[in-house]
Design an enzyme around this catalytic site. Structure first.
Site, PDB file in Angstrom:
ATOM      1  N   GLU A 173       0.777  -1.239   0.000  1.00  0.00           N
ATOM      2  CA  GLU A 173       0.000   0.000   0.000  1.00  0.00           C
ATOM      3  C   GLU A 173       0.807   1.286   0.000  1.00  0.00           C
ATOM      4  O   GLU A 173       0.231   2.362   0.205  1.00  0.00           O
ATOM      5  CB  GLU A 173      -0.993   0.013   1.175  1.00  0.00           C
ATOM      6  CG  GLU A 173      -2.084  -1.026   1.052  1.00  0.00           C
ATOM      7  CD  GLU A 173      -3.147  -0.928   2.144  1.00  0.00           C
ATOM      8  OE1 GLU A 173      -2.935  -0.177   3.117  1.00  0.00           O
ATOM      9  OE2 GLU A 173      -4.176  -1.603   2.016  1.00  0.00           O
ATOM     10  N   ILE A 174       2.100   1.244  -0.263  1.00  0.00           N
ATOM     11  CA  ILE A 174       2.860   2.494  -0.248  1.00  0.00           C
ATOM     12  C   ILE A 174       2.457   3.385  -1.422  1.00  0.00           C
ATOM     13  O   ILE A 174       2.441   4.615  -1.302  1.00  0.00           O
ATOM     14  CB  ILE A 174       4.375   2.212  -0.231  1.00  0.00           C
ATOM     15  CG1 ILE A 174       4.742   1.458   1.046  1.00  0.00           C
ATOM     16  CG2 ILE A 174       5.174   3.502  -0.330  1.00  0.00           C
ATOM     17  CD1 ILE A 174       6.209   1.118   1.172  1.00  0.00           C
TER      18      ILE A 174
END
Length: 832
Positions: free
Chosen positions: A427-428
């Site tokens: 999810e970066i």
């Protein structure tokens, strides 16, 4: 070669104090303190808050060991550490050997010059990580999600299990210790290094194996390297290389290979590759083994009518990925037994899952985890350990440490047939503010250097042929720097939190046409008896301080209640509220998975968040921390089944479109049957029709129109039961209503049960929704529960105990009560 294990009993003490106590290796400081009675249960009530001092302290581990002169005669002696958590200073006989700073690396240090014949002492001092990360974060703040809420700030500066510092489902209990095995390895002459097995699946069906073995040191004259391939103890092939040099490549072909398949598609045959270094007299000096499965895997990304596909293909067959996300099975990994792993992963396979995503904020799991996935046919989507934060990829020393970490783990895991994909992070790219021009974000050039270049190159070099994916979620087309680019439904994988975080209704899932859904979820409370284990009686209200302490999502309990009031009547009893929250959770994920399976091949994967818990907590898990299946897990066994009947209702017109989904590769004769009942149990309409199961896909069986037969009845009186049978066996069931369950005019189902053999038979006089079984023993696992019964229908349910198979009647069937949704409404009895 000689090996001396240093696992077992050590002593531990707080630095600066002389009060030592027993410690175990592998282990961690919290486990050792707990075992010695020095701290209370960290999971009970809010004890966690009073144990934060442990992470602030430095800890010293010591042990003595004896060495013979013969051991010291070897040319080299290495101290091999498979895992040190995290800032460790190692001393042997009072002299410093090394310092470490990465929990995920394996380490090897030459120590021959530090050792002596007779008694020796090894000391490992673990420094607290907290002062260091605070200092770094103050000098150069890096953003991470949840800082100061449910996560300790600055943990992204250190290569350590990120959820140790807290998460929105986990406690803040920062560990340290020798968390994986440690040993001394003494050797003379040449030694075997890493072994790599490469597969080439050829057009005619044969498989060529290339076994590449690294050899440390010069091989003396007359020595040979013998590689054998075996299947179930029987030798299939062998090859011998005389006077080998490093790297030594040996090749052979398998003419009639037994291929490895995911769970539900085929079998999981495993072969053993054994490499031996043999001296001229035929004595095996060293041997190394790898267990492999013969399979060819692709991540298929091809242009299609909807954009670009994202699907898994094995041995030439595309399949829908059914599964869940995995987090560490306990905050303290040393407390997780191999039997625990087996039960959790077998539970996944029993729910017809074929894929597990090892999430990037936890651990690279131990070898046994991947062995079990090999045996069970669970494909592993393996994240590298980065999640929900900006990382200091601008620092060369950080990048070097990550490179060594990645090489260690890719080499360790690459032979497992279950490991099918490596993913850079969690999810970066998705979370706004983690990458970009903000001073607390990663710059895109540094993000790309780490996740597009460094990790991708390591996978390509050390696990060639295995797909690499830079982030989950990720959009492979277009401008990834634009806001929400990773949510594009035309390509890539997606984390869909519109339901729950976005407060959309469950029906929203039916508007989602993403290509692969690698995260989505909904919370519930754990089993009522699990709640009893971390609370006192006065805590058992979901608004109590302790219940809120065991809810790490700030919106969690209120969000559960909001959705619950949308779908169900509010239970008056605490235990009923717990159970209805689980029914609600199962219903949410059912809406999602049924829709995405109906839309194959547009969508080709659904991995819900999450399979398991690391402590007793309200969370998105389908199995709670004590391995008690929630309603969701029983529901998953139905919506992930090889054959699924599902429906899309049109309440305004009293119509239902029926769909059948099948994982099968051959058409199979089947029968759809339906029964429309009133809440009073009156049969209003029924029918059946023959059809053939679709092959690896979904087919609409058309509409059922009930407008005329029900025009005099309110929608709140109606229930439609669907069944699909093959070979005279019901393989899928489902329920359709035209109103939400809270508006159904439920009648007392008059549930009855009786002993029958080693199980119990449950019967309902009137329709009963979400029937579940309770007993004195909360660890009994029933063959089915949270199911529906039609009027007059009965179901035989068998008990078992995890790891033990069938359970004797006297043990399993004490204190049995059978309950259903009706009993939670407050208008009827509490169950029987």
């Amino acid at each position: 070669m000689e090996i001396l294990t240093l696992d077992g009993t050590w002593s531990a003490s707080r630095k600066g104090e002389n009060d030592a106590f027993p410690a175990e290796v592998p282990g961690c400081i919290h486990k050792d303190l707990l075992n010695d009675g020095r701290i209370p249960d960290p999971y009970f009530r809010d004890n966690e808050n009073r144990l934060q001092w442990i992470a602030e302290a430095d800890w010293i581990y010591r042990r003595s060991f004896d060495l013979s002169p013969e051991f010291l005669d070897h040319e080299s002696i290495n101290l091999c550490c498979e895992g040190l958590d995290t800032f460790a200073t190692l001393q042997v006989n009072g002299k410093e050997v090394a310092r470490t700073d990465n929990m995920f690396r394996s380490w090897q240090f030459p120590v021959r010059s530090f050792l002596q014949a007779g008694q020796n002492e090894i000391t490992v001092t673990f420094s607290s990580t907290l002062p260091w990360i605070r200092e770094r974060q103050e000098a150069h703040p890096l953003r991470l999600t949840g800082a100061g809420i449910h996560r300790l700030d600055g943990s992204n500066w250190i290569r350590k299990e990120q959820c140790n510092y807290g998460w929105d489902w986990g406690p803040m209990l920062v560990t340290c210790g020798i968390w994986r095995p440690m040993r001394l390895v003494a050797s003379s002459g040449a030694r075997l290094g890493p072994v790599q097995v490469l597969q080439d699946h050829q057009d005619g069906g044969s498989v060529r194996l290339d076994v590449v073995t690294e050899i440390v040191g010069e091989v003396p004259p007359g020595h040979t390297l013998i590689t054998r391939l075996s299947r179930e103890g029987e030798e299939v092939n062998r090859i011998q290389s005389d006077q080998p040099s490093s790297p030594c490549s040996q090749s052979f072909s398998i003419g009639s290979p037994e291929l490895w398949w995911p769970n539900g598609i085929g079998a999981q045959p495993l072969y053993e590759v054994s490499v031996a270094l043999v001296d001229p007299a035929g004595e095996v000096l060293e041997q190394s083994g790898r267990r492999i499965g013969l399979r060819h895997f692709d991540l298929v990304r091809e242009p299609d009518a909807w954009g670009q596909s994202f699907s898994f293909r094995i041995n030439g067959l595309d399949f829908f990925a059914k599964g869940a996300n995995w987090i560490p099975a306990d905050t303290f990994d040393a407390r997780v037994s191999d039997e625990d792993l087996e039960d959790l992963l077998k539970s996944a396979a029993d729910a017809h899952m074929n894929c597990i995503r090892v999430w990037g904020g936890g651990l690279y799991e131990r070898n046994r985890f991947y062995d079990l996935c090999d045996e069970l046919g669970l494909c592993v989507w393996q994240d590298f350990m980065f999640a929900c934060a900006a990382y200091p990829a601008h620092e060369p020393s950080f990048m070097e440490s990550v490179a060594r970490e990645a090489e260690d783990n890719v080499k360790r895991l690459r032979h497992h047939p279950s490991v099918v994909l490596w993913c850079g992070n969690n999810e970066i790219e998705q979370i706004k503010g983690l990458v970009g021009e903000d001073p607390e974000a990663m710059e895109w050039q540094h993000y790309c250097a780490l996740f597009d270049d460094l990790l991708a190159n390591i996978v390509a070099t050390h696990h060639p042929g295995c797909p690499y994916w830079p982030s989950s979620e990720h959009s492979p087309v277009g401008n990834r720097t634009s806001d929400r680019a990773s949510q594009d439904p035309r390509w890539g994988d997606a984390h869909l939190w519109n339901v729950w975080h976005g407060q959309e209704p469950f029906e929203w899932y039916r508007s989602s046409f993403h290509r692969f859904c690698s995260e989505f979820g909904f919370q519930s409370f754990p089993h009522p008896r699990t709640v009893e284990g971390y609370t006192d009686p006065e805590d058992r209200n979901i608004t109590s301080y302790v219940m809120e302490h065991h809810q790490r999502s700030r919106i969690g309990n209120s969000r559960i209640l909001t959705y619950l009031l949308d779908w169900f009547r509010l239970p008056s009893r605490f235990e009923d509220l717990i159970q209805v929250s689980q029914i609600l959770q199962g219903l949410a994920i059912k809406y999602a998975v049924e829709h995405w399976r109906r839309n194959m091949p547009r969508c080709m994967g659904a991995l819900y968040w999450q399979l398991n818990d690391c402590w007793p907590v309200a969370s998105w898990a389908s199995i709670d921390h004590l391995h008690r299946w929630k309603a969701l897990h029983y529901e998953a066994r139905r919506f992930f089944a090889p054959v699924l009947v599902s429906a899309v209702e049109d309440p305004d017109n009293r119509k239902v479109e029926v769909f059948v989904t099948s994982d099968g590769r051959e058409p199979v004769p089947a029968t759809l049957s339906w029964s429309l009942e009133s809440v009073h149990g009156t049969l209003l309409e029924s029918g059946e029709r023959p059809f053939s199961l679709p092959t690896a896909g979904t087919e609409s069986l058309g509409h059922l129109d009930f407008a005329r037969s029900t025009e005099s009845l309110p929608a709140s009186d109606l229930m439609l039961f669907l069944h699909v049978r093959t070979h005279d066996k019901t393989v899928s069931r489902n329920l359709v209503t035209f109103v939400r369950p809270k508006h159904l005019a439920l009648q007392n189902p008059s549930l009855r049960w009786s002993f029958e053999g080693t199980g119990i038979r449950v019967q309902a006089e009137n329709p009963a929704l979400w029937v579940w079984i309770e007993g004195d023993d909360p660890d009994i696992r029933w063959s089915d529960t949270f199911f529906h019964l039609q009027a007059g229908e009965s179901r035989l349910i068998h008990p078992s105990r995890p790891g033990q198979g069938s359970t004797p009647e006297a043990t399993a069937l004490a204190g049995i009560r059978v309950r259903s949704l009706y009993e939670t409404t407050g208008i009827g009895p509490s169950g029987i």
